[in-house]
Write a protein that holds these residues in place. Structure first.
Motif, PDB file in Angstrom:
ATOM      1  N   GLU A  51      -2.975  -0.719  -2.295  1.00 40.08           N
ATOM      2  CA  GLU A  51      -2.565  -0.201  -1.019  1.00 40.08           C
ATOM      3  C   GLU A  51      -1.434  -1.040  -0.469  1.00 40.08           C
ATOM      4  O   GLU A  51      -1.131  -2.123  -0.975  1.00 40.08           O
ATOM      5  N   PRO A  52      -0.293  -0.450   0.068  1.00 43.36           N
ATOM      6  CA  PRO A  52       0.448  -1.218   0.895  1.00 43.36           C
ATOM      7  C   PRO A  52       0.074  -2.373   1.785  1.00 43.36           C
ATOM      8  O   PRO A  52      -1.193  -1.957   2.278  1.00 43.36           O
ATOM      9  N   GLU A  53       0.636  -3.224   2.044  1.00 45.48           N
ATOM     10  CA  GLU A  53       0.196  -4.435   3.065  1.00 45.48           C
ATOM     11  C   GLU A  53       0.180  -3.783   4.512  1.00 45.48           C
ATOM     12  O   GLU A  53       1.103  -3.059   4.920  1.00 45.48           O
ATOM     13  N   GLN A 102     -10.118   2.685  -2.203  1.00 42.38           N
ATOM     14  CA  GLN A 102      -9.966   2.565  -3.642  1.00 42.38           C
ATOM     15  C   GLN A 102     -11.208   1.388  -4.217  1.00 42.38           C
ATOM     16  O   GLN A 102     -11.243   1.304  -5.280  1.00 42.38           O
ATOM     17  N   ASP A 103     -11.716   1.058  -3.075  1.00 40.17           N
ATOM     18  CA  ASP A 103     -12.782   0.071  -3.684  1.00 40.17           C
ATOM     19  C   ASP A 103     -14.022   0.740  -4.045  1.00 40.17           C
ATOM     20  O   ASP A 103     -14.805   1.443  -3.331  1.00 40.17           O
ATOM     21  N   ALA A 135      -5.196  -4.981  -0.404  1.00 36.50           N
ATOM     22  CA  ALA A 135      -6.242  -5.096  -1.559  1.00 36.50           C
ATOM     23  C   ALA A 135      -5.324  -4.889  -2.761  1.00 36.50           C
ATOM     24  O   ALA A 135      -4.352  -3.938  -2.816  1.00 36.50           O
ATOM     25  N   VAL A 136      -5.662  -5.751  -3.733  1.00 39.18           N
ATOM     26  CA  VAL A 136      -4.878  -5.891  -5.046  1.00 39.18           C
ATOM     27  C   VAL A 136      -5.870  -5.764  -5.950  1.00 39.18           C
ATOM     28  O   VAL A 136      -6.966  -6.106  -5.935  1.00 39.18           O
ATOM     29  N   ASN A 137      -5.470  -5.210  -7.202  1.00 40.90           N
ATOM     30  CA  ASN A 137      -6.297  -5.133  -8.526  1.00 40.90           C
ATOM     31  C   ASN A 137      -6.330  -6.639  -9.024  1.00 40.90           C
ATOM     32  O   ASN A 137      -5.519  -7.381  -9.203  1.00 40.90           O
ATOM     33  N   MET A 144      -4.803   3.876   5.752  1.00 41.17           N
ATOM     34  CA  MET A 144      -4.391   3.403   7.042  1.00 41.17           C
ATOM     35  C   MET A 144      -5.789   2.537   7.504  1.00 41.17           C
ATOM     36  O   MET A 144      -6.808   2.704   7.035  1.00 41.17           O
ATOM     37  N   MET A 145      -5.573   1.837   8.977  1.00 38.95           N
ATOM     38  CA  MET A 145      -6.705   0.967   9.247  1.00 38.95           C
ATOM     39  C   MET A 145      -7.143   1.339  10.408  1.00 38.95           C
ATOM     40  O   MET A 145      -6.554   1.989  11.506  1.00 38.95           O
TER      41      MET A 145
END
Length: 791
Positions: A141-143, A82-83, A131-133, A1-2
């Motif tokens: 993460e979901p958009e 995850q970063d 965030a994408v690999n 969540m943001m």
């Protein structure tokens, strides 16, 4: 969540049933993981699900508009749990303005604005982050979606809906009367500060008008503003934002205000007295002059009605209003007479037709003035004492007898003498005449009431000094009756009496008429003429009712002895002088049956006593003549024949000259005249018609007899002329035949040698020597021949 750096991360947790945690906003935190237990019921098995929650780190959520810095404006920072900081993740930004207005550092997740933003153009931007690999490109993460709102600053001045307003308000309005409302709008955010709060004020137009600061309603501020003093006003209104505080932006507009008219001014005459002149010959309804009362108002408030309120000429003059100019036009109502009255005085009043009760306190809305009218003298024609004259005269009046008098006078002061005359267009027969000096009318021819009862003439009266000034009057003359006509039978009487009539038998009833007029009715008397009273076979009995009966005086009459009786009857009237006439009744003696019905008379039948008229006889005679002419023409046409050709055969050597003055039809005309047919009549084709004319009738051609040989030319021509004269089918068909015959007028007779072979003896040519030197050679030739013969 943001989550956001300014406590707006709570928006990301709205509606979640679990307890949320946040970090202080004064410093940046690296986020945290929270394990949330979710129970999922599936059959009898219950399994506890545990998911790791992502966390975002934000720097800023609101962005000011109209950024003026040289660097890109920093918006915020994205960060995923995850970063690990090893560069394996990549941040991607999408949505409104992504890549254009907003850019993101794919390694750190910092978001920046590349351009100046205007809240009035777009106040909110919706973006999506993920965030994408970096190696696999799969999202870790979901958009997630977040919002960037633009903070407003006061960068727009108020704008009026119109550049120029036009309004009007009645003059003399009370203070505070509504004029017009102006409206200004501000494009800034009305929910953020006072940037869009507008306040109105008046910059120009005081002290006449005022404006309400919040509503923009313009009202009158001065009492009794008069349009006649000033009609147009220009007012400048200012609209200022920031609630009118110092530093606010402003805009202005112009309001043109017109005072409309009300009827607050009465009409006023510029003069107290007007004077006009008019000739006495002015006809009714003719204008004399114009007057005008001034009214400072306009339109219907300035409409005026004029009227004559008093004066000695109110019945002689009138006044009307010119609707276009609002002037009063003084007109003549009745004929004027300079000799009777030379001056008239009128009082004229001007009144407003539309009065406003609110301004009655200003005084009566009317005004009056005096009009003096001078009547000018003109040379008028004579005036007769009556508009028409009716005269009576007896029909037996003598010629040159005066039957009446007409009178005319010059109405002018000069009293010029007048002469009279009769308009001859009304008296073509010149039955009447008039004395030019005194107007006495007298007869110039005998009168007859029975011919014409009324005579309508016109008498002209003209000034002697100015004959153009003349007038006319009709004179009606009635011819009175006198007993100058004797009574006569009402009709022509012709009756009959039967041979077997008895004495005292009525055979006819008589009645009479009289052309004269009788006031008490006519009374006629009937009697036998004195010469017929003795020895008459009939008697006349007066019935005393203007009728009489004829009775037989003896038994039986003989029509073989006397077939017709002429009975003279005297008819007299009872007027004075007594008039009488003798009329004749024709009585025929006829044979009748035992019932008295006529069977026959010696004369023509009584049922047609007048016989055939002359016109009928002429018509019958014309019909007979036309019938005879038709029969004669028909018989003549049947006798028509064709003409015989002139020459019998080609061997005929007689001298003939034939001329055909006929224009032929060219080489194709095969029906023209053929000389062979003239020489041989037997070769003529029967019933062959000409094609160059249209025949009027189809007649049987008449065959011409052949001429015998050795016929004399004179006889030949005479024969042909006789045949053509009597032939109805003969030309002309636009042709001319000429027979040239020399005749026998020559002293030397014929010189032709054609007949010399038929001469029995030798001819003597000694006469040639007697003809003179011109014939000497011929005489020598023939003379020598004779000499040779003698020798």
């Amino acid at each position: 969540m943001m989550i956001t750096y300014h406590c707006f991360w709570l928006l990301l947790w709205v509606g979640q049933p679990h307890q949320s945690f946040s970090t202080p906003l004064s410093k940046r935190t690296r986020g945290f993981l929270e394990k949330e237990k979710i129970l999922e019921l599936s059959g009898n098995n219950k399994k506890e699900l545990i998911r790791s929650k992502r966390s975002w780190m934000w720097n800023q959520f609101f962005l000011l508009e109209e950024y003026t810095g040289s660097d890109y404006q920093y918006v915020g920072k994205l960060h995923s749990d995850q970063d690990r900081g090893d560069g394996s993740l990549k941040y991607i930004l999408s949505g409104d303005g992504a890549g254009d207005l907003f850019i993101i550092n794919e390694n750190t997740g910092d978001i920046q604005a590349t351009k100046r933003l205007d809240r009035e153009e777009k106040p909110v931007y919706i973006l999506r982050a993920q965030a994408v690999n970096r190696r696999t490109g799969r999202p870790v993460e979901p958009e997630s979606e977040f919002i960037i709102k633009i903070h407003d600053i006061n960068d727009n001045e108020p704008m009026f809906t119109k550049d120029v307003y036009n309004a009007s308000v009645p003059e003399m309005s009370d203070v505070g009367s509504f004029v017009v409302q102006v409206t200004a709008t501000d494009a800034d955010d009305p929910t953020y500060g006072n940037s869009a709060k507008v306040v109105y004020s008046i910059l120009q137009g005081q002290p006449y008008f005022s404006v309400e600061s919040e509503s923009g309603i313009i009202k009158t501020a001065l009492l009794n503003m008069d349009r006649e003093n000033r009609e147009q006003y220009q007012v400048v209104i200012q609209a200022k934002d920031m609630g009118g505080q110092m530093g606010g932006l402003s805009g202005t507009t112009t309001v043109n205000i017109t005072l409309t008219d009300v009827n607050d001014n009465p009409p006023r005459f510029p003069q107290s007295t007007y004077q006009f002149k008019t000739p006495e010959s002015a006809p009714p309804e003719s204008p004399i002059g114009r007057i005008k009362a001034n009214d400072a108002d306009v339109g219907e408030n300035a409409e005026i009605e004029y009227s004559i309120t008093e004066g000695d000429g109110s019945d002689m003059f009138g006044i009307m209003t010119d609707k276009d100019t609002q002037e009063g036009i003084v007109t003549v109502k009745k004929a004027l007479d300079f000799e009777k009255k030379k001056l008239y005085t009128l009082k004229v009043e001007a009144t407003n037709t539309h009065v406003d009760p609110r301004f009655l306190y200003l005084g009566p809305f009317k005004d009056s003035t005096t009009v003096r009218i001078l009547v000018e003298d003109v040379d008028e024609p004579p005036m007769f004492s009556r508009p028409a004259y009716i005269l009576e005269v007896k029909e037996d009046v003598h010629i040159n007898s005066v039957i009446g008098t007409v009178t005319a006078q010059d109405p002018d002061v000069a009293k010029n003498p007048v002469k009279y005359s009769v308009d001859r267009h009304t008296d073509m027969d010149r039955v009447f005449n008039i004395n030019s000096g005194n107007g006495s009318i007298f007869t110039s021819k005998p009168l007859d009431r029975e011919t014409l009862l009324w005579h309508n003439i016109t008498v002209i009266a003209a000034e002697i000094n100015n004959p153009k000034q003349s007038s006319r009057v009709p004179v009606f003359i009635k011819v009175l009756d006198v007993n100058d006509n004797a009574p006569e039978f009402a009709m022509f009487y012709e009756t009959f009496v039967c041979e077997n009539a008895k004495a005292e038998q009525l055979i006819q009833t008589l009645s009479a008429v009289d052309k004269d007029d009788s006031f008490n009715g006519h009374q006629f008397s009937f009697s036998l003429a004195p010469e017929a009273t003795s020895g008459s076979n009939f008697t006349v009995q007066d019935n005393r009712d203007n009728t009489a009966g004829i009775f037989t005086r003896k038994n039986r009459y003989n029509r073989h002895e006397i077939s017709t009786y002429l009975l003279p009857v005297v008819i007299s009237d009872s007027d004075y002088p007594v008039q009488s006439s003798t009329e004749t009744v024709t009585i025929r003696v006829c044979a009748c049956d035992h019932r008295g019905k006529m069977q026959s008379c010696n004369a023509e039948a009584l049922i047609h006593p007048t016989g055939l008229s002359t016109g009928a006889l002429i018509a019958i005679l014309l019909c007979i003549i036309i019938l005879l002419v038709t029969v004669v023409l028909f018989a003549a046409l049947r006798r028509q024949r064709k003409k015989e050709p002139l020459i019998i055969s080609k061997e005929d050597i007689r001298d003939n000259i034939v001329s055909y003055n006929d224009e032929g039809g060219g080489e194709e005309d095969t029906q023209a005249f053929d000389i062979g047919t003239l020489r041989n009549p037997e070769a003529i084709e029967d019933n062959k018609l000409r094609r160059d004319i249209m025949p009027e009738a189809l007649l049987v051609p008449r065959r011409t007899p052949a001429v015998r040989d050795n016929t004399d030319v004179r006889d030949f021509i005479n024969q042909r002329l006789k045949e053509n004269d009597t032939d109805p089918t003969a030309p002309p068909y636009d042709s001319l035949a000429t027979y040239a015959y020399e005749g026998n007028g020559s002293v030397a007779e014929s010189l032709s040698s054609l007949e010399s072979v038929t001469t029995d003896g030798d001819q003597d040519y000694d006469y040639l020597s007697d003809w003179g030197p011109r014939f000497k050679k011929l005489a020598d030739m023939y003379g020598s021949v004779d000499s040779d013969k003698d020798s």
